[in-house]
Scaffold this motif. Sequence first.
Motif, PDB file in Angstrom:
ATOM      1  N   ARG A 524      11.903  33.760  10.569  1.00  0.00           N
ATOM      2  CA  ARG A 524      11.301  34.934   9.951  1.00  0.00           C
ATOM      3  C   ARG A 524      12.395  35.939   9.611  1.00  0.00           C
ATOM      4  NH1 ARG A 524       5.737  36.159  13.414  1.00  0.00           N
ATOM      5  NH2 ARG A 524       4.762  34.100  13.050  1.00  0.00           N
ATOM      6  N   VAL A 525      12.776  35.916   8.368  1.00  0.00           N
ATOM      7  CA  VAL A 525      13.795  36.846   7.869  1.00  0.00           C
ATOM      8  C   VAL A 525      13.176  37.649   6.744  1.00  0.00           C
ATOM      9  CG1 VAL A 525      15.715  35.360   8.529  1.00  0.00           C
ATOM     10  CG2 VAL A 525      14.702  35.107   6.270  1.00  0.00           C
ATOM     11  N   PRO A 526      13.587  38.898   6.560  1.00  0.00           N
ATOM     12  CA  PRO A 526      13.034  39.701   5.456  1.00  0.00           C
ATOM     13  C   PRO A 526      13.289  39.025   4.116  1.00  0.00           C
ATOM     14  CG  PRO A 526      14.228  41.084   7.010  1.00  0.00           C
ATOM     15  CD  PRO A 526      14.524  39.675   7.398  1.00  0.00           C
ATOM     16  N   ALA A 527      12.269  38.995   3.287  1.00  0.00           N
ATOM     17  CA  ALA A 527      12.387  38.286   2.006  1.00  0.00           C
ATOM     18  C   ALA A 527      13.386  38.966   1.078  1.00  0.00           C
ATOM     19  CB  ALA A 527      11.018  38.199   1.334  1.00  0.00           C
ATOM     20  N   GLY A 528      13.302  40.284   0.946  1.00  0.00           N
ATOM     21  CA  GLY A 528      14.211  40.995   0.066  1.00  0.00           C
ATOM     22  C   GLY A 528      13.908  40.748  -1.398  1.00  0.00           C
TER      23      GLY A 528
END
Length: 746
Positions: A524-528
């Motif tokens: 789960r990483v920020p999409a950006g």
Amino acid sequence: MTEHPTSFDRPSTGADPTDPRGALLRTPVPPRGSGSALPAQGGAGQTPPAVGEDSPGAFEHSQPGAGQAAEPDTHRPRPTSEGVPAQPDGGQPGGTPSGDTPSADPAPDGVPSDGTPAGTASAGGASTGSASAAGGQAGLVRPDSGAPAGAPGPGRRGAPPEPDRRTGQPTAPGRPTPMRRDGDRLRFVGAATRRIARGMDLDEIVMGLCRATVPTFADAILVYLREPLPVGDERPTGPLVLRLRRTDRIPAERDTEGGFTPAPQPEPSELETVGAELCEVRQGSALAEVLRGVRPVFTDTPAARAALPELLGEDRDFALPDGRRAILAPLRGRRRVIGAALFLRGPERIAFEADDLLVAAQLATHSALGIDKAVLYGREAYIADELQRTMLPENLPRCTGVRLASRYLPAAETARVGGDWYDAIPLPGSRVALVVGDVMGHSMTSAAIMGQLRTTAQTLAGLDLPPQEVLHHLDEQAQRLGTDRMATCLYAVYDPVAHRITVANAGHPPPVLLHLGGEAEVLRVPAGAPIGVGGVDFEAVELDAPAGATLLLYTDGLVESRLRDVWTGIEQLRERLAATAQLTGPDHPPPLEALCDEVLDMLGPGDRDDDIALLAARFDGIAPSDVAYWFLEPEDAAPGKARRLARRALARWGMEDLTDSVELLVSEVVTNAVRYASKPVTLRLLRTDVLRCEVGDDVPQLPRLRQARATDEGGRGLYLVNRLARRWGATRLSTGKVVWFELNRG
């Protein structure tokens, strides 16, 4: 060429204007029972001249005279697929009858089919006058066949084949018959050019020419192309050399029920043995003159007869059939002659006619232009593909504490040039940057932008900037390249000592982490926002990277296609990784190369709409017991203290044989660091497959190797490092620099 459903035959007088067949009606026949002979060819009331065996009226292509009435029940067979011409018996190709309809091209009353007029002795010596007088009776007998008009004709099952009206020889079942009308030739040329135009590459175009020609137009064909083929406007420098590119012929066995079915790889025949593999066209030779003339010629002409031995070989011209049974057609592209085609007919088939030269010219022109464009397209695709591949890393670096594997697959042939890339960049402190990106679009421009962004990412990584700062500068660079330069990118930094990974994302699909126990997790990483949007802040997250885990970075071509959305593809990827890990057990991770192959096997037939970049990283890490780390104050006693600390670490690791070399090199590097540093100097030793030493300070200037003069008191420290160390280097950091060197263990 557009195919028109009507021929150029003018409707004769007496044809019903409401008849939907219109001009498609065949040669009109006088009403039966009239007992009339051939109509006059001149003005009204003139007597037709006697037609002999050698007179022009004996040819079956003579046009009907005025005043003939069209037969209302004349049947015109439907054109067959791929331009196979209508057969003279009104049946399907290959002799298959078209129902029980009588022949679609009956001879006029009192005129035999071989062109002999009424009252003239036929080939068998019998007079046809009685048959002409009874033309309106049900028992009308055809002079050429001796069978009643209603009897089964040639091509019908159970009936003997009708002799060819020109050669007098029986027509073999399934043998193609000549194209008897201009409409037949037009339909054939239209279908053949469409088949040739369907080809995208060189082989498809040449094969289309062969398949469209054999058996409809010729019994065999030989296609010669220039070796090498010129591309675009380039001017060949060497001699003109022709190479036999492809041959095709009528197969020995043919399905008489379903038409002609040429075999992909026919058995060798006499017609196939006439061609030499390679021939050089000499200047001023007969073959050069024929090729320069561009127009197709019959091989019975003096020029072509002299050119054939040069093309086919001096000892092979005997295999050519006699008469006008071969046509030599030069293939001319936009600029120059690029080859030649030889059309052949066997002795059992009628010879070529003058109009067949026009057909051969059309086939040669369309084929040559198609080959010319295919060569240009192939060169452009090759350049774009090479541009794409040369911008990707040729070999992945060998980094401490991590193993790497990668894959790149181009897209389908129609859109194989993309902007996907991957990279692995060594960083100071034994860290490594993992990058994967995708430039939007499929063109050479996308590949060029990809190369610029990859170079920018390597430069920013060398500055040891945080991942979110790297993406911010990439975004600015994309805006400088153009307003529509968009790309997605994922940038991660792995630290094998801390067993941590820092990830920043710019609109890219999230990575998947495969744990040692077999569990696959979508991080789960920020999409950006994608790179190139501008004015967007990027966020980085720091996650655990346990030893034995595998991180998989990929582009959207792996998980997204016309058959599935991106999140369905990501879930399928996660399940595929988990299933693969179960095969090796919970204590052993799957081999990295085999894991990449298994991931690519999940692609289906319709999943190659985009190119694919894949980067897999296996985290081995560095154990804390293999790391020694110290801070040294920038003072004169720092080099001596560094030598003592290094000696103790080597003794603890059992590497006393490296003590002398390590003490000398550490002393030189630390001395250079403390001479200019204002903050504490760092010293770190790493024991992996090699012994690595890193010395960091707060001075951004990088040291350069130079040859010291004999009168200089210093300047020999880096010279010693260069001679004794396995590798060495210096990397600039945001807070200074790191100088490192490696020594082989043992």
